[in-house]
Motif scaffolding. Structure first.
Motif, short mmCIF file in Angstrom:
data_model
loop_
_atom_site.label_atom_id
_atom_site.label_comp_id
_atom_site.label_asym_id
_atom_site.label_seq_id
_atom_site.Cartn_x
_atom_site.Cartn_y
_atom_site.Cartn_z
N GLU A 274 -8.87 70.29 13.35
CA GLU A 274 -8.65 68.89 12.97
C GLU A 274 -9.46 67.94 13.84
O GLU A 274 -10.02 66.96 13.35
CB GLU A 274 -7.16 68.56 13.04
N GLU A 275 -9.54 68.23 15.13
CA GLU A 275 -10.29 67.35 16.03
C GLU A 275 -11.80 67.55 15.91
O GLU A 275 -12.59 66.75 16.42
CB GLU A 275 -9.86 67.58 17.49
N GLY A 276 -12.21 68.61 15.19
CA GLY A 276 -13.63 68.91 15.09
C GLY A 276 -14.43 67.85 14.35
O GLY A 276 -15.61 67.63 14.63
N LEU A 277 -13.79 67.17 13.39
CA LEU A 277 -14.51 66.17 12.61
C LEU A 277 -14.92 64.96 13.44
O LEU A 277 -15.73 64.15 13.00
CB LEU A 277 -13.67 65.73 11.41
N GLU A 278 -14.34 64.83 14.65
CA GLU A 278 -14.75 63.75 15.54
C GLU A 278 -16.11 64.03 16.15
O GLU A 278 -16.78 63.12 16.65
CB GLU A 278 -13.70 63.57 16.64
N ASN A 279 -16.53 65.29 16.15
CA ASN A 279 -17.86 65.67 16.64
C ASN A 279 -18.88 65.31 15.56
O ASN A 279 -18.80 65.82 14.44
CB ASN A 279 -17.89 67.17 16.93
N PRO A 280 -19.84 64.42 15.84
CA PRO A 280 -20.78 63.99 14.80
C PRO A 280 -21.58 65.13 14.19
O PRO A 280 -21.93 65.08 13.01
CB PRO A 280 -21.68 62.98 15.51
#
Length: 299
Positions: A274-280
């Motif tokens: 879930e937090e991966g999408l914060e990585n551009p």
């Protein structure tokens, strides 16, 4: 008059382009009610009707058409600027590595023909490709994004269905000739049915075709690439989706002898933490992958 919010204009552009509130909601990852609310707020702020309903479609009014053209141009310019400054930000640094897990047969039949296009457009990224089929097989210590064959939920992860998979028989062209040529579903009983699972997929297809059957095989494979190769070599009939068999059918190694298809129980999903999408980098690849899969010619 103050300018409308960028969010409402983006929502308007999506509905105008797709002609459908539900489709726009899916693209924007919000509910149809949220899309309708944004449209109402935009039209109230402008004091104009931008759409008129025709059946299930939202059709632009004359003023809506004029606004859509301007907004579409502006959105493209904003997207282009963001891509440019992002590329410039990364160009001075060492290429970042994006680690992607993918089923081997999906990689060779679909992704391999497209992934180099992504690399050409994103020259700040270096990719490391690993193979795994199901979620449980993915080593998330070594993977940023995975394409998995299965069904959610996966707690703690974001996922998106890439495409529904209608399953249909495919075989070598040689099985269309001879005394047991495949012309109707019952003709399949003269040939070996090639299995990757326990036979449940073939049972579903034969039930839909109303063909009496006893699904049992003298060989099962744990890798679908082996199933496809056996079908190419004329050893039997495989049950597969268009995404997997398209290249073989397009180049004449396999044919689709029958038109009936049934939905696959498992599906292909794109998945990341879930937090991966914060990585551009991850977000860029996920957006590209979902976009490729959504295109009519994507499969």
């Amino acid at each position: 008059m103050s300018l409308p919010s960028l969010h409402s204009l983006r929502t308007f552009e999506s509905v105008a382009r797709l002609g459908n509130i539900a489709a726009a909601a899916a693209e924007l990852h919000v509910t149809p009610g949220a899309v309708s609310q944004q449209l109402r707020a935009l039209q109230l702020s402008l004091g104009l009707d931008l759409f008129e309903k025709q059946g299930r479609r939202q059709v632009l009014t004359e003023r809506g058409t004029a606004l859509q053209k301007s907004v579409a141009i502006a959105m493209r310019q904003i997207s282009g600027s963001i891509r440019d400054i992002s590329a410039n930000a990364y160009s001075a640094a060492t290429k970042a590595t994006l680690r992607v897990s993918v089923p081997s047969v999906f990689a060779t039949t679909w992704l391999a023909t497209r992934i180099f296009r992504f690399l050409d457009e994103n020259q700040d990224i270096r990719m490391q490709m690993l193979t795994a089929v199901r979620f449980e097989e993915v080593d998330w210590r070594k993977v940023d994004v995975a394409i998995v064959y299965g069904n959610p939920p996966w707690p703690g992860f974001w996922w998106r269905l890439l495409q529904s998979l209608p399953m249909t028989p495919v075989c070598s062209p040689q099985l269309l000739r001879g005394p047991h040529a495949i012309r109707e579903p019952r003709d399949l009983l003269h040939h070996r049915l090639l299995h990757e699972d326990d036979g449940s997929q073939w049972r579903r297809w034969l039930n839909e075709a109303r063909v009496p059957h006893f699904v049992e095989s003298d060989i099962y494979f744990d890798n679908f690439a082996m199933v496809l190769q056996a079908a190419r070599d004329g050893h039997g009939v495989a049950l597969t989706s268009g995404i997997i068999s398209f290249r073989d059918r397009d180049e004449g190694r396999l044919v689709q002898p029958l038109t009936l298809n049934v939905p696959s129980a498992p599906q292909y999903h794109c998945i990341c933490r879930e937090e991966g999408l914060e990585n551009p980098l991850i977000g860029r690849f996920v957006d590209w992958l979902v976009n490729q899969a959504s295109r009519p010619s994507g499969w």
